[in-house]
Design an enzyme around this catalytic site. Structure first.
Site, PDB file in Angstrom:
ATOM      1  N   LYS A  75       0.853  -1.205   0.000  1.00  0.00           N
ATOM      2  CA  LYS A  75       0.000   0.000   0.000  1.00  0.00           C
ATOM      3  C   LYS A  75       0.878   1.241   0.000  1.00  0.00           C
ATOM      4  CE  LYS A  75      -3.934   1.889   2.667  1.00  0.00           C
ATOM      5  NZ  LYS A  75      -4.737   1.731   3.910  1.00  0.00           N
ATOM      6  N   SER A 211      -9.686   1.422   3.054  1.00  0.00           N
ATOM      7  CA  SER A 211      -8.927   2.238   2.120  1.00  0.00           C
ATOM      8  C   SER A 211      -7.840   1.470   1.355  1.00  0.00           C
ATOM      9  CB  SER A 211      -8.247   3.376   2.876  1.00  0.00           C
ATOM     10  OG  SER A 211      -7.320   2.855   3.811  1.00  0.00           O
ATOM     11  N   SER A 235      -9.753  -0.924   7.178  1.00  0.00           N
ATOM     12  CA  SER A 235      -9.213  -0.667   5.846  1.00  0.00           C
ATOM     13  C   SER A 235      -8.564  -1.871   5.164  1.00  0.00           C
ATOM     14  CB  SER A 235      -8.203   0.480   5.892  1.00  0.00           C
ATOM     15  OG  SER A 235      -8.882   1.691   6.011  1.00  0.00           O
TER      16      SER A 235
END
Lengths: 547, 151
Positions: A75, A211, A235
């Site tokens: 990420k 996310s 997330s």
């Protein structure tokens, strides 16, 4: 090759049956085929190729590292030395970290190949992966790829067929319907057909969740075998749930946050995406343990463990009744009931339990998150690093102008709200109040676990993946309040949890459930999750037709 | 005639069996209805008016400008939402700021472990003069923007 599990890939590389270089090339080719899903902010294919070559050399000398040649993605809020780390924000668009986050360092030291940095909601604030300066991430399930459209040009009717099939499947299952519910189903079918047309024309698609949506999509679409995400309020588990992969949030304090750009320090946990629970355990084994650079990682010894096959007869599974919240879909509710029965039939003790403060957890989360965000975002002034505006009037004007361009409305909104809650006259009323409620939420879990409950079984998300058009009708705060209801209490209490895909919905989208364990008993949680996964036999997405 | 009856009988037993299966399928452990308590908004504290002075103060603290009324409305909604917390009785409850509160967290020795990274650090600054970061004049307060005139 790309549909193997991480465990299988490691085995075949170690045995010399797969060449690390060849595997890397295949993953890069797949990444190109699924590029329109927008899973990556930065692709690092050349770096991956170099790493794969080094792995191949070690393969030749039989001195391989544990994760040698395994393609992974990270990420884009974990620092990567010399590779830009953007948090999907204009603020960090050209930020080059001078060091690797500990999680990245551990992956690379074990021989993994980094395919790229994955897309996210700006600074991790969101649950759809749509609020990114690089545009929204798309869910690969039910997605019509452009290359497919070219091949199937003129065959638009196919979509209708597939949906009338779901209706006839309903009939075939002999589900008895009143005239009213029949007309409801018919209406839904028609709406579904309209939606499918939109999806097929490329104007609409299912969201990936967030996310860490890019990481979930990278794993689901076969680009890599494992990925790192971060989980502040869900997330990792939320996008894992929508994308039909395993999403694991370990106990707070087990994995290092050093180099993970902070959102909410007291809730942030690095998380793991893989295709199977065993794969998650393998990565967890290599990532876990104390880090001198993060004083919130606990210093007691961390033991690598393989997950044993177990009998669940002695196990007590708790069903927290407050997780039947308003807004849960029929599809999710039925899967949850079915899974509860599955445990019971297999001999586990399944009991209903109560976590009475669940309803207020999401409100508590919204306050604590804004407060910590307001404080954490104070570091972005455009002077030492990050975006610097063309304004030399005064220091304050420069900082405000830089932050105005650098942050989106969501980030700015959370900073304002946080500073409001932290005002001298509001500090007790909101911030302290929320911290007190947090203790009650945390104690809810402790009480249940002290009553001989081993694991909690809950939904991960209230619905399957929503359509982008529907999701973007409401603002970020409203959607977070809806979508994170079952995931953020876990962060409040710091306990570990894993989202496991269970089956496909009528619309053909993944339906997932969440197992919640006890602090620092991560392996026990994963062991039960592995048993559960073996029972449900979820059909993993196969995109090999694209290659 | 007989054949038709038989088919009906057969299909009704099938329906019955399916109904039984369905009942069996649904666990009694998962509640059938949502369990949340409806919140009476009337009982929650009112959100105070966000006057110009408060907004300007928040802008100065946040070093971000609201720019338009939409930002102020967003803040209003966030406060309104947060007010639900006042439904929870927290009398005598201590605040929790870390889930590791009962563990002693590790502190490393106070020794220099890195350094000599001037180039690495400065490469991310947009403006540098002789290895110094550069900032415009300080101690000048942020100018407020007129929210009403900008849409």
């Amino acid at each position: 090759m790309l549909s193997l599990t991480l465990k299988e890939v490691i085995h075949q590389i170690q045995q010399g049956k797969i060449c690390a270089k060849e595997l890397c090339e295949k993953c890069i080719a797949r990444a190109a085929r699924v590029k329109e899903l927008n899973a990556f902010t930065t692709e690092t294919h050349n770096i991956a190729k170099k790493q794969a070559s080094a792995s191949a050399e070690r393969q030749a000398t039989h001195a391989t590292l544990p994760l040698d040649g395994v393609p992974v993605a990270v990420k884009d809020n974990f620092c990567t030395k010399g590779i830009r780390t953007t948090c999907a924000s204009h603020m960090l668009e050209s930020f080059l970290p001078p060091y690797n986050a500990t999680m990245v360092e551990k992956l690379l030291n074990n021989g993994a190949c980094l395919l790229g940095k994955t897309n996210l909601d700006e600074f991790g604030m969101g649950c759809g992966s749509i609020d990114s300066i690089y545009g929204p991430v798309r869910n690969p399930w039910n997605y019509h790829f452009v290359c497919q459209s070219l091949e199937e040009a003129g065959l638009q009717l196919g979509s209708k067929e597939s949906h009338s099939m779901t209706y006839s499947q309903l009939k075939a299952r002999g589900i008895h319907m009143s005239a009213q519910s029949r007309s409801k189903v018919l209406r839904q079918t028609r709406e579904a057909e309209k939606m499918t047309e939109d999806v097929h024309c490329g104007s609409d698609w299912y969201i990936a969740g967030g996310s860490s949506g890019g990481s979930a999509v990278a794993v689901a679409s076969g680009v890599c075998f494992g990925a790192l995400g971060s989980d502040t309020g869900g997330s990792v588990r939320n996008p894992a749930s929508y994308c039909g992969v395993v999403g694991f949030k370990p106990t707070y304090g087990r994995l290092s946050r050093h180099g993970l750009i902070p959102l909410v320090n007291s809730l942030d946990v690095p998380g793991i995406f893989t295709r199977t629970v065993e794969d998650a355990a393998i990565l967890f084994n290599h990532l876990g343990g104390h880090d001198v650079n993060d004083s919130t990682t606990v210093s007691d010894p961390f033991h690598k463990q393989d997950l044993p096959d177990i009998s669940i007869k002695d196990l007590c599974i708790g069903i927290p009744k407050e997780y039947h919240s308003p807004g849960i879909s029929e599809e999710i509710l039925n899967a949850w009931k079915w899974a509860a029965d599955l445990f019971e039939k297999a001999g586990a003790k399944v009991i209903q339990v109560s976590l009475p403060h669940t309803q207020y957890s999401i409100v508590c989360y919204s306050v604590l998150c804004c407060c910590e965000v307001a404080s954490n975002m104070a570091r972005y002034d455009g002077i030492e690093f990050g975006y610097r505006a063309e304004n030399n009037e005064s220091t304050e004007e420069l900082i405000a102008a830089s932050r105005h361009y650098g942050f989106n409305d969501v980030v700015q909104g959370r900073i304002f709200a946080g500073n409001y809650f932290l005002l001298r006259q509001n500090y007790e009323k909101y911030f302290m109040k929320a911290q007190k409620v947090r203790r009650l939420i945390s104690e809810d879990f402790q009480k249940v676990y002290s009553k001989k409950v081993d694991i909690l079984l809950t939904p991960t998300t209230p619905t399957e993946a929503p359509l982008y058009s529907w999701f973007s009708e409401q603002d970020n705060r409203t959607r977070t309040a809806e979508q994170d209801v079952y995931t953020q209490p876990v962060n409040m209490a710091g306990v570990p949890a894993v989202s496991v895909p269970v089956r496909l919905s009528q619309a053909g989208l993944p339906v997932s459930l969440q197992l919640i364990g006890q602090s620092f008993k991560d392996h026990d949680l994963l062991t039960v999750a592995k048993w559960f996964e073996q029972q449900v036999k979820f059909p993993r997405l196969d995109l090999s037709y694209l290659d | 005639m007989i054949a038709v009856t038989r088919i009906t009988a057969k299909s009704s037993t099938r329906n019955l069996r399916q109904k039984l299966q369905l009942n069996n399928y649904f666990s009694s452990k998962v509640p059938d209805e949502p369990t949340w308590v409806p919140i009476d908004k009337e009982k929650l504290p009112k959100v105070p008016e966000l006057d110009e002075a408060t907004v300007n103060h928040l802008e100065r603290l946040s070093l971000v400008k609201f720019n338009n009324q939409a930002g102020v409305e967003r803040l209003y909604k966030a406060i309104e939402y947060a007010n639900q917390l006042h439904m929870v009785d927290t009398e005598g409850v201590e605040p929790l700021d870390s889930v590791l509160e009962n563990r002693s967290v590790y502190l490393r020795e106070d020794k220099v472990t890195d350094g000599n990274c001037l180039k690495d650090i400065l490469q991310n600054a947009s403006l540098v003069v002789e290895d110094y970061f550069v900032a415009p004049p300080g101690n000048i307060p942020l100018k407020p923007v007129d929210k009403k005139s900008s849409k």
